[in-house]
Design an enzyme around this catalytic site. Structure first.
Site, PDB file in Angstrom:
ATOM      1  N   GLY A  13       0.857  -1.190   0.000  1.00  0.00           N
ATOM      2  CA  GLY A  13       0.000   0.000   0.000  1.00  0.00           C
ATOM      3  C   GLY A  13       0.891   1.237   0.000  1.00  0.00           C
ATOM      4  O   GLY A  13       2.060   1.193  -0.396  1.00  0.00           O
ATOM      5  N   ASP A  36       2.152  -8.304  -1.620  1.00  0.00           N
ATOM      6  CA  ASP A  36       0.792  -7.885  -1.262  1.00  0.00           C
ATOM      7  C   ASP A  36      -0.158  -9.009  -1.678  1.00  0.00           C
ATOM      8  O   ASP A  36       0.203  -9.854  -2.507  1.00  0.00           O
ATOM      9  CB  ASP A  36       0.398  -6.582  -1.974  1.00  0.00           C
ATOM     10  CG  ASP A  36      -0.721  -5.837  -1.248  1.00  0.00           C
ATOM     11  OD1 ASP A  36      -0.424  -4.825  -0.585  1.00  0.00           O
ATOM     12  OD2 ASP A  36      -1.900  -6.271  -1.328  1.00  0.00           O
ATOM     13  N   ARG A  91      -6.316   4.071   9.057  1.00  0.00           N
ATOM     14  CA  ARG A  91      -7.508   4.712   9.647  1.00  0.00           C
ATOM     15  C   ARG A  91      -8.299   5.489   8.608  1.00  0.00           C
ATOM     16  O   ARG A  91      -7.750   5.951   7.616  1.00  0.00           O
ATOM     17  CB  ARG A  91      -7.077   5.713  10.713  1.00  0.00           C
ATOM     18  CG  ARG A  91      -6.679   5.077  11.972  1.00  0.00           C
ATOM     19  CD  ARG A  91      -6.494   6.126  13.040  1.00  0.00           C
ATOM     20  NE  ARG A  91      -5.219   6.813  12.971  1.00  0.00           N
ATOM     21  CZ  ARG A  91      -4.894   7.841  13.737  1.00  0.00           C
ATOM     22  NH1 ARG A  91      -5.772   8.319  14.603  1.00  0.00           N
ATOM     23  NH2 ARG A  91      -3.714   8.400  13.656  1.00  0.00           N
ATOM     24  N   ASN A 104      -6.756  -5.803  11.810  1.00  0.00           N
ATOM     25  CA  ASN A 104      -5.314  -5.869  11.562  1.00  0.00           C
ATOM     26  C   ASN A 104      -4.639  -7.001  12.328  1.00  0.00           C
ATOM     27  O   ASN A 104      -3.618  -7.531  11.877  1.00  0.00           O
ATOM     28  CB  ASN A 104      -4.663  -4.509  11.856  1.00  0.00           C
ATOM     29  CG  ASN A 104      -4.936  -3.505  10.743  1.00  0.00           C
ATOM     30  OD1 ASN A 104      -5.543  -3.860   9.733  1.00  0.00           O
ATOM     31  ND2 ASN A 104      -4.512  -2.279  10.916  1.00  0.00           N
ATOM     32  N   VAL A 127       4.907  -1.966  11.401  1.00  0.00           N
ATOM     33  CA  VAL A 127       4.367  -0.603  11.367  1.00  0.00           C
ATOM     34  C   VAL A 127       2.833  -0.601  11.403  1.00  0.00           C
ATOM     35  O   VAL A 127       2.226   0.445  11.620  1.00  0.00           O
ATOM     36  CB  VAL A 127       4.860   0.199  10.131  1.00  0.00           C
ATOM     37  CG1 VAL A 127       6.358   0.072   9.949  1.00  0.00           C
ATOM     38  CG2 VAL A 127       4.153  -0.176   8.870  1.00  0.00           C
ATOM     39  N   ASN A 129      -0.976  -0.704  12.406  1.00  0.00           N
ATOM     40  CA  ASN A 129      -1.604  -0.152  13.611  1.00  0.00           C
ATOM     41  C   ASN A 129      -2.708  -1.046  14.161  1.00  0.00           C
ATOM     42  O   ASN A 129      -3.305  -1.800  13.395  1.00  0.00           O
ATOM     43  CB  ASN A 129      -2.198   1.221  13.278  1.00  0.00           C
ATOM     44  CG  ASN A 129      -1.193   2.332  13.478  1.00  0.00           C
ATOM     45  OD1 ASN A 129      -0.426   2.314  14.430  1.00  0.00           O
ATOM     46  ND2 ASN A 129      -1.213   3.306  12.576  1.00  0.00           N
ATOM     47  N   ARG A 160       7.691  14.397  13.910  1.00  0.00           N
ATOM     48  CA  ARG A 160       6.588  15.376  13.835  1.00  0.00           C
ATOM     49  C   ARG A 160       6.816  16.508  14.826  1.00  0.00           C
ATOM     50  O   ARG A 160       6.645  17.700  14.501  1.00  0.00           O
ATOM     51  CB  ARG A 160       5.258  14.661  14.129  1.00  0.00           C
ATOM     52  CG  ARG A 160       4.799  13.820  12.952  1.00  0.00           C
ATOM     53  CD  ARG A 160       3.514  13.059  13.244  1.00  0.00           C
ATOM     54  NE  ARG A 160       3.009  12.461  12.006  1.00  0.00           N
ATOM     55  CZ  ARG A 160       2.282  11.360  11.942  1.00  0.00           C
ATOM     56  NH1 ARG A 160       1.963  10.698  13.043  1.00  0.00           N
ATOM     57  NH2 ARG A 160       1.857  10.907  10.784  1.00  0.00           N
ATOM     58  N   HIS A 184       2.309   4.778  20.844  1.00  0.00           N
ATOM     59  CA  HIS A 184       1.906   5.517  19.638  1.00  0.00           C
ATOM     60  C   HIS A 184       0.417   5.754  19.776  1.00  0.00           C
ATOM     61  O   HIS A 184      -0.385   4.975  19.313  1.00  0.00           O
ATOM     62  CB  HIS A 184       2.199   4.632  18.425  1.00  0.00           C
ATOM     63  CG  HIS A 184       2.071   5.336  17.108  1.00  0.00           C
ATOM     64  ND1 HIS A 184       2.547   6.601  16.872  1.00  0.00           N
ATOM     65  CD2 HIS A 184       1.545   4.921  15.932  1.00  0.00           C
ATOM     66  CE1 HIS A 184       2.307   6.936  15.605  1.00  0.00           C
ATOM     67  NE2 HIS A 184       1.698   5.943  15.021  1.00  0.00           N
TER      68      HIS A 184
END
Ligand SMILES: NC(=O)c1ccc[n+]([C@@H]2O[C@H](COP(=O)([O-])OP(=O)(O)OC[C@H]3O[C@@H](n4cnc5c(N)ncnc54)[C@H](O)[C@@H]3O)[C@@H](O)[C@H]2O)c1
Length: 318
Positions: A13, A36, A91, A104, A127, A129, A160, A184
């Site tokens: 993705g 994938d 999300r 997930n 990675v 979520n 960030r 996170h």
């Protein structure tokens, strides 16, 4: 450094494909494998990425491979020293990361079992979520030692925070150092005592209220991007972070990075995956690095650990 080794990225993705391209552009790997379950998607993306080789000037080859849920096609990742798991839904606006847990968990469990079968010596970087929980699940489902399974979140949250501080002060990004630990999510723990601009404590440069505002924006950094995009979530900064972690492992660099790692006694916390600083090398997490925290920061880290501990226990049954 000579080009060597194979790194696999599961899930082609937005997150997976940008990670694969970044890893290939480092030009330190022999091969980057991208997989994938959507037929043709990884092959098509790999072909496209390979055609950027003459322009960007890298030799690393990208191999795309469609996989089946029962493990068909996973032979392509055999021999990988590093596997980055990005498979899973992102999300939608208004969703929390925790809303993704059931869907997930099924995906990450199935992927992890196939990774264990086909790349049993790999370091796994998760990675998908919700990150802390999916990292714990990947360790369970692979059965790999804890130090060989880690997650990406802290590098992104820290990046960030650094970006927001640099923007606020109008200074170059390289002059700013910030740090976030914890989970996170809502229990992300900013560490003001580790934040500096050109060696000056952040607290001397910005009023407490402004720092708090930037911390809140950092904590909601993912949701802010999701709300603007309307479909999908962030991937440029996230993939930069995951690719850097993979590079630290590949180069056995000993870089100390904020990652989601298994904590076993550090900060008086044990038996949980948590955002901490860790030294990375060929074996994954060489050690968790403890720093001096203020009493408030330490208490917040303890609270984050207890919040994620409960959820990580739940994933065993998903
Ligand atoms: N840790 C972080 O900081 C962070 C940041 C951003 C996004 N994320 C998470 O990363 C994940 C991926 O995000 P994205 O933007 O790439 O989403 P995306 O929807 O663009 O891609 C997900 C891909 O996973 C694939 N997939 C689903 N099941 C699979 C399986 N069993 N095997 C292989 N592939 C499978 C899908 O076909 C899809 O191509 C999401 O869970 C997202 O929440 C994490």
């Amino acid at each position: 450094m000579a080009r060597s080794g194979k790194v696999a990225v599961i899930g082609a993705g937005f997150y997976g494909s940008t990670t694969a391209q970044r890893l290939a552009e480092y030009d330190i790997f022999e091969t980057v494998v991208l997989t994938d379950i959507i037929e043709g998607k990884p092959e098509g993306l790999a072909l496209d990425m390979n055609q950027s080789r003459p322009v960007e000037g890298f030799e690393t080859k990208i191999v795309g491979q469609t996989t089946g849920r029962s493990g068909e096609g996973y032979e392509a990742i055999a021999g990988s020293g590093i596997v980055v798991i990005t498979a899973g839904l992102p999300r939608k606006p208004g969703m929390s990361r925790m809303d993704l847990i059931e869907t997930n968990a099924k995906i990450v469990r199935q992927v992890s079992e196939n990774v264990a079968a086909h790349a049993p010596g790999a370091v796994v970087i998760v990675v998908s979520n919700p990150l802390d929980e999916m990292t714990a699940l990947a360790q369970l489902a692979t059965g790999f030692p804890h130090q060989r399974v880690l997650g990406q979140a802290g590098m992104l949250d820290t990046a960030r925070f650094t970006h927001f501080v640099a923007e606020e002060l109008g200074v170059p990004i390289t002059s700013v150092t910030t740090l976030t630990l914890g989970s996170h999510g809502d229990t992300m723990v900013p560490v003001p005592s580790a934040c500096e601009v050109d060696g000056k404590p952040l607290a001397e440069l910005l009023p407490a209220g402004k720092i708090e505002e930037l911390v809140t924006r950092t904590r909601n950094g993912g949701a802010e991007v999701v709300a603007l995009l309307k479909t999908g979530s962030a991937y440029y900064a996230p993939s930069a972070a995951a690719a850097r972690m993979a590079r630290a492992v590949a180069e056995d660099s000993g870089a100390i990075l904020p990652v989601c790692a298994w904590v076993d006694g550090e900060y008086g916390i044990s038996g949980v995956y948590l955002g901490v600083e860790a030294e990375l090398g060929r074996t994954g997490v060489r050690r968790v690095v403890e720093r001096d925290l203020t009493p408030d920061e330490r208490a917040a880290l303890g609270q984050a650990a207890e919040a994620v501990r409960a959820k990580q226990a739940d994933v065993q049954t998903l």
